[in-house]
Motif scaffolding. Structure first.
Motif, PDB file in Angstrom:
ATOM      1  N   ASN A 178       0.832  -1.199   0.000  1.00 15.50           N
ATOM      2  CA  ASN A 178       0.000   0.000   0.000  1.00 15.50           C
ATOM      3  C   ASN A 178       0.869   1.252   0.000  1.00 15.50           C
ATOM      4  O   ASN A 178       2.059   1.205   0.341  1.00 15.50           O
ATOM      5  N   LYS A 179       0.250   2.372  -0.359  1.00 10.94           N
ATOM      6  CA  LYS A 179       0.962   3.656  -0.379  1.00 10.94           C
ATOM      7  C   LYS A 179       0.400   4.571   0.701  1.00 10.94           C
ATOM      8  O   LYS A 179      -0.806   4.809   0.765  1.00 10.94           O
ATOM      9  N   ALA A 180       1.288   5.074   1.582  1.00  8.33           N
ATOM     10  CA  ALA A 180       0.876   5.968   2.661  1.00  8.33           C
ATOM     11  C   ALA A 180       0.643   7.380   2.126  1.00  8.33           C
ATOM     12  O   ALA A 180       0.900   7.679   0.951  1.00  8.33           O
ATOM     13  N   LYS A 181       0.158   8.243   2.997  1.00 11.03           N
ATOM     14  CA  LYS A 181      -0.166   9.616   2.605  1.00 11.03           C
ATOM     15  C   LYS A 181       1.053  10.371   2.101  1.00 11.03           C
ATOM     16  O   LYS A 181       0.959  11.187   1.171  1.00 11.03           O
ATOM     17  N   ASP A 182       2.241  10.093   2.677  1.00  9.21           N
ATOM     18  CA  ASP A 182       3.456  10.803   2.273  1.00  9.21           C
ATOM     19  C   ASP A 182       4.111  10.196   1.035  1.00  9.21           C
ATOM     20  O   ASP A 182       5.191  10.614   0.623  1.00  9.21           O
ATOM     21  N   GLY A 183       3.463   9.201   0.433  1.00 15.44           N
ATOM     22  CA  GLY A 183       3.997   8.591  -0.786  1.00 15.44           C
ATOM     23  C   GLY A 183       4.865   7.377  -0.556  1.00 15.44           C
ATOM     24  O   GLY A 183       5.269   6.714  -1.511  1.00 15.44           O
ATOM     25  N   SER A 184       5.179   7.070   0.713  1.00 20.36           N
ATOM     26  CA  SER A 184       5.992   5.896   1.008  1.00 20.36           C
ATOM     27  C   SER A 184       5.152   4.625   0.893  1.00 20.36           C
ATOM     28  O   SER A 184       3.931   4.651   1.030  1.00 20.36           O
ATOM     29  N   PHE A 185       5.812   3.501   0.658  1.00 27.09           N
ATOM     30  CA  PHE A 185       5.140   2.214   0.512  1.00 27.09           C
ATOM     31  C   PHE A 185       5.299   1.396   1.793  1.00 27.09           C
ATOM     32  O   PHE A 185       6.328   1.473   2.475  1.00 27.09           O
ATOM     33  N   TYR A 186       4.295   0.591   2.084  1.00 25.70           N
ATOM     34  CA  TYR A 186       4.397  -0.351   3.206  1.00 25.70           C
ATOM     35  C   TYR A 186       3.658  -1.621   2.839  1.00 25.70           C
ATOM     36  O   TYR A 186       2.710  -1.618   2.051  1.00 25.70           O
ATOM     37  N   TRP A 187       4.111  -2.742   3.394  1.00 25.82           N
ATOM     38  CA  TRP A 187       3.546  -4.057   3.104  1.00 25.82           C
ATOM     39  C   TRP A 187       2.755  -4.557   4.301  1.00 25.82           C
ATOM     40  O   TRP A 187       3.158  -4.351   5.455  1.00 25.82           O
ATOM     41  N   VAL A 188       1.636  -5.223   4.035  1.00 30.79           N
ATOM     42  CA  VAL A 188       0.813  -5.805   5.102  1.00 30.79           C
ATOM     43  C   VAL A 188       0.410  -7.225   4.702  1.00 30.79           C
ATOM     44  O   VAL A 188       0.153  -7.517   3.531  1.00 30.79           O
ATOM     45  N   ASP A 189       0.398  -8.100   5.727  1.00 27.56           N
ATOM     46  CA  ASP A 189      -0.167  -9.441   5.583  1.00 27.56           C
ATOM     47  C   ASP A 189      -1.626  -9.327   6.015  1.00 27.56           C
ATOM     48  O   ASP A 189      -1.917  -9.045   7.183  1.00 27.56           O
ATOM     49  N   THR A 190      -2.548  -9.529   5.066  1.00 24.65           N
ATOM     50  CA  THR A 190      -3.947  -9.164   5.275  1.00 24.65           C
ATOM     51  C   THR A 190      -4.856 -10.382   5.327  1.00 24.65           C
ATOM     52  O   THR A 190      -4.733 -11.298   4.514  1.00 24.65           O
ATOM     53  N   ASN A 191      -5.780 -10.349   6.313  1.00 26.71           N
ATOM     54  CA  ASN A 191      -6.901 -11.284   6.366  1.00 26.71           C
ATOM     55  C   ASN A 191      -8.179 -10.473   6.188  1.00 26.71           C
ATOM     56  O   ASN A 191      -8.448  -9.556   6.966  1.00 26.71           O
ATOM     57  N   ILE A 192      -8.953 -10.817   5.150  1.00 29.02           N
ATOM     58  CA  ILE A 192     -10.197 -10.106   4.871  1.00 29.02           C
ATOM     59  C   ILE A 192     -11.362 -11.043   5.159  1.00 29.02           C
ATOM     60  O   ILE A 192     -11.445 -12.137   4.589  1.00 29.02           O
ATOM     61  N   VAL A 193     -12.258 -10.587   6.073  1.00 29.33           N
ATOM     62  CA  VAL A 193     -13.383 -11.420   6.507  1.00 29.33           C
ATOM     63  C   VAL A 193     -14.678 -10.728   6.101  1.00 29.33           C
ATOM     64  O   VAL A 193     -14.912  -9.577   6.478  1.00 29.33           O
ATOM     65  N   PRO A 194     -15.546 -11.404   5.311  1.00 26.82           N
ATOM     66  CA  PRO A 194     -16.832 -10.795   4.940  1.00 26.82           C
ATOM     67  C   PRO A 194     -17.875 -10.988   6.037  1.00 26.82           C
ATOM     68  O   PRO A 194     -17.894 -12.015   6.722  1.00 26.82           O
ATOM     69  N   PHE A 195     -18.765 -10.019   6.227  1.00 24.26           N
ATOM     70  CA  PHE A 195     -19.883 -10.103   7.164  1.00 24.26           C
ATOM     71  C   PHE A 195     -21.164 -10.254   6.349  1.00 24.26           C
ATOM     72  O   PHE A 195     -21.407  -9.475   5.423  1.00 24.26           O
ATOM     73  N   LEU A 196     -21.981 -11.254   6.704  1.00 25.32           N
ATOM     74  CA  LEU A 196     -23.200 -11.563   5.957  1.00 25.32           C
ATOM     75  C   LEU A 196     -24.428 -11.139   6.746  1.00 25.32           C
ATOM     76  O   LEU A 196     -24.456 -11.231   7.984  1.00 25.32           O
ATOM     77  N   ASN A 197     -25.474 -10.691   6.028  1.00 23.97           N
ATOM     78  CA  ASN A 197     -26.736 -10.352   6.693  1.00 23.97           C
ATOM     79  C   ASN A 197     -27.634 -11.593   6.758  1.00 23.97           C
ATOM     80  O   ASN A 197     -27.199 -12.712   6.436  1.00 23.97           O
ATOM     81  N   GLU A 198     -28.882 -11.403   7.181  1.00 25.32           N
ATOM     82  CA  GLU A 198     -29.789 -12.523   7.354  1.00 25.32           C
ATOM     83  C   GLU A 198     -30.074 -13.240   6.037  1.00 25.32           C
ATOM     84  O   GLU A 198     -30.370 -14.439   6.023  1.00 25.32           O
ATOM     85  N   GLU A 199     -30.012 -12.511   4.912  1.00 27.04           N
ATOM     86  CA  GLU A 199     -30.258 -13.132   3.616  1.00 27.04           C
ATOM     87  C   GLU A 199     -29.016 -13.815   3.047  1.00 27.04           C
ATOM     88  O   GLU A 199     -29.046 -14.369   1.947  1.00 27.04           O
ATOM     89  N   GLY A 200     -27.907 -13.784   3.802  1.00 24.81           N
ATOM     90  CA  GLY A 200     -26.682 -14.406   3.332  1.00 24.81           C
ATOM     91  C   GLY A 200     -25.876 -13.548   2.388  1.00 24.81           C
ATOM     92  O   GLY A 200     -24.938 -14.040   1.748  1.00 24.81           O
ATOM     93  N   LYS A 201     -26.189 -12.255   2.291  1.00 26.73           N
ATOM     94  CA  LYS A 201     -25.464 -11.344   1.419  1.00 26.73           C
ATOM     95  C   LYS A 201     -24.456 -10.523   2.224  1.00 26.73           C
ATOM     96  O   LYS A 201     -24.723 -10.161   3.373  1.00 26.73           O
TER      97      LYS A 201
END
Length: 686
Positions: A289-312
């Motif tokens: 990713n790119k920070a506000k000052d233009g520098s780059f940084y790396w992240v190990d990311t876990n993305i978790v989706p949240f579902l509503n009652e209809e499963g969406k």
């Protein structure tokens, strides 16, 4: 066409439904009335068909507008057309009561339902004004004679239109109000049930709130957390997220996650992420990713989706770990390895290491590849003598071995460098550029380990040999070409800088050495005629400014004899954008002499022949005047004879001189074929 009769949804398309329903009601009622009128007044059949056709057009046009989602436009269009249909009918029928003002009343009610109170009021006022006008015209007998004389039964049928419309509107209004009250009652009951469920849920949530706060605190402390909606816009960021991105919370909330995109990843890098998001599954990956000052940084990311009652999916939580330092270390290591591999591969360089004590040698795979052998990196069982010395070219063997032995015995830290040929597996010889250096320990003492490289320079050697061969060939060719060949630059002052010059095979050439001319372009002026020396700089200045081809003639003085030469050169830009001229000079003295002789002959013809020809013209003019006796004719004949002899003598002398010039003409050109065409030339001139 049948699609325009699709019934709109009354709950979600109220306006469209009203247009649809009222259009059909009006069309059906007017159609029924017109059919009945046709039965009562069959002699006016054309009138009822026209009215029925007009009503059919009004219905079809406005149903089409309504079908294509132009309900508001259809409401106004239908109301206005309907009003005109009724009002014009009143005028042609002979009064406002034939078929009757009740029909206009139903139009006003229709306008109220379709256009609202303002639209209904506007149509009502318009009707009042129009009916007053009709009443005024009828009172003054200005209306046309009534086309239809209604009896009580036909008047009753005419009243079906307003009565039917009013009944439909009354039914719809009452039914709509009743359904609205029932729906309101159901909504009140549903909300009461929801309040009970809400109270229970709040109670349950309050019990878990402390537990969730503890989890959130632990997550905020240990991780970089953000939450986005399904569109990818931030709805929550924790303090760690702000620190690493260098954005404030206010700057991030509501912004798209693309704000942090660095552009380091190609589109296909996100294929797995997109697939997981579409399927509502969690995803793990590493992102730059790119920070506000233009520098780059790396992240190990876990993305978790949240579902509503209809499963969406309604939002995503991203839990990140900073791995920038790890990535930088890995990148440095990868870059070092890549540089090493690139240098070895691209430069055709093979590495080797020699231990003097054990006589063992380590070779890289690229070293073997240069010699046509497919072997991995590692030690050979053979010694240095069998792996290197035995492959040396016989002409290079003694010299190369001695130079390497002297290097080992010297105990120097200087760079060893040598050039020699080694035998390839296919039997060819490969040119090698060998370099090496003795290693030293941390105390600066020389060790018994020598590190070196072998670089395949066969292509360079072959290319250099081809260049030398090309140079020899060019010099050989240009040495046989008459004149001189040049490659030169031009300074702004007009001075030429000779980059290359070659002397041709002409007998008449420069006495100045070619080396002197290359060092100083003005040396060429030493043999130039005094009157033409300024011409060189003049022409060179013009060429420098215009970058155009050069072509001019000049004189030189060689062995006290004047020779004519012709210089021609064309410009061309090299890779650095500098203009270089390529050209040649050749001797044109013979050509100049021949042209000068021809010019002299032409001059003599035009001047020497002029006098006798003028005399002949004068005498023949007198003779042509006529009325001369015999003695006078004889006198003028005696005058013409010496003129003709003089002319003949000159022509004989002219032919003699011309033949002499032809004999000394070194151009060796046969002009006979051209001379034979002179008669045709004179004919063209006539």
């Amino acid at each position: 066409m049948s699609n325009i009769f699709r019934v709109p949804n009354k709950d979600t398309e109220y306006q469209s439904y009203m247009v649809y329903a009222l259009t059909l009601v009006w069309f059906l009622t007017t159609a029924i009335v017109n059919v009945i009128e046709l039965f009562y007044f069959p002699h006016l059949w054309y009138r009822w068909l026209v009215l029925l056709g007009v009503m059919f057009f009004i219905a079809a046009f406005n149903l089409s507008l309504n079908f294509f989602r132009h309900s508001r436009e259809a409401s106004w269009s239908f109301t206005i057309m309907l009003w005109l249909y009724i009002t014009i009918h009143c005028y042609t029928a002979g009064g406002i009561f034939a078929p009757g003002i009740l029909s206009q009343t139903s139009v006003i009610l229709t306008a109220g339902f379709l256009l609202g109170r303002r639209g209904g009021l506007a149509i009502g006022l318009l009707t009042i004004v129009a009916d007053f006008g009709l009443a005024y015209l009828e009172a003054n007998g200005l209306l046309p004679t009534a086309a239809v004389e209604h009896d009580p039964i036909s008047q009753w049928f005419s009243a079906i239109i307003p009565f039917g419309t009013i009944l439909v509107l009354q039914y719809y209004a009452v039914n709509h109000m009743r359904n609205s009250l029932v729906s309101l009652q159901r909504e009140i009951i549903r909300r009461k049930d929801a309040e009970v469920i809400k109270d229970k849920t709040v109670l349950d949530l309050s019990e878990r709130e402390k537990e969730l706060r503890d989890y959130k605190y632990a997550l905020d402390i240990s991780s970089i957390v953000s939450i986005t909606d399904v569109e990818g816009n931030f709805t929550f960021v924790n303090e760690n997220f702000c620190k690493i991105s260098k954005y404030s919370t206010a700057e991030l909330l509501g912004q798209s996650h693309s704000l942090l995109w660095s552009g380091e990843h190609p589109p296909e890098y996100f294929a797995g992420l997109v697939s997981a998001m579409q399927e509502g599954k969690s995803y793990r990956g590493e992102f730059c990713n790119k920070a506000k000052d233009g520098s780059f940084y790396w992240v190990d990311t876990n993305i978790v989706p949240f579902l509503n009652e209809e499963g969406k999916v309604y939002q995503y939580m991203s839990i990140n770990r900073d791995i920038t330092q790890k990535k930088e270390v890995l990148e440095q290591l990868r870059a070092s390895e890549e540089r090493y591999k690139s240098i070895i591969t691209v430069s055709n360089t093979g590495a080797w290491e020699y231990e003097l004590d054990t006589d063992r040698v380590w070779y890289s795979a690229q070293y073997f590849a240069m010699l046509g052998m497919d072997r991995p990196d590692g030690f050979w069982d053979e010694t240095m003598a069998t792996t290197w010395m035995d492959r040396l070219h016989p002409e290079d063997r003694e010299r190369s071995i001695k130079k390497f032995d002297d290097f080992l015995k010297s105990g120097s830290l200087d760079l060893y460098e040598s050039f020699f040929r080694m035998r390839h597996e296919n039997g060819n010889w490969v040119w090698i550029w060998s370099r090496a250096r003795r290693l030293h320990d941390r105390h600066g003492n020389i060790t018994n380990i020598t590190l070196g490289t072998h670089t395949d320079i066969s292509e360079r050697i072959n290319a250099e040999e081809k260049i030398r061969e090309s140079e020899r060939l060019i010099k050989k060719i240009t040495s046989q070409v008459p004149g001189n060949t040049y490659m030169f630059e031009i300074e702004e002052s007009g001075k030429p800088n000779i980059l290359f010059v070659n002397r041709g095979n002409e007998d008449f050439n420069f006495t100045t050495s070619l080396e002197d001319i290359s060092q100083d372009g003005n040396k060429v002026l030493e043999v130039w005629h005094e009157s033409d020396r300024a011409l060189l700089h003049e022409k060179m200045k013009e060429a420098y400014q215009s970058e155009a081809p050069i072509s001019f003639q000049y004189r030189i003085v060689v062995n006290d004899a004047i020779r004519w030469r012709w210089l021609q050169a064309v410009p061309e830009k090299n890779e650095q954008g500098k203009v270089i001229w390529y050209g040649a000079t050749r001797d044109i003295t013979t050509l100049v002499d021949y042209i000068a002789s021809s010019e002299q002959i032409l001059f003599d013809i035009s001047h020497v022949l002029r006098r006798p020809i003028a005399s002949m013209l004068g005498i023949t003019s007198i003779i042509n005047q006529g009325d001369l006796d015999h003695e006078e004719l004889m006198y003028f004949a005696r005058q013409l004879h010496p003129v003709a002899k003089e002319l003949d003598k000159f022509m004989i002398e002219l032919n003699r001189v011309y033949e002499q010039k032809r004999q000394i003409n070194s151009l060796n050109i046969d002009f006979s074929s051209l001379v034979d065409k002179r008669n045709s030339l004179f004919k063209q001139a006539e």
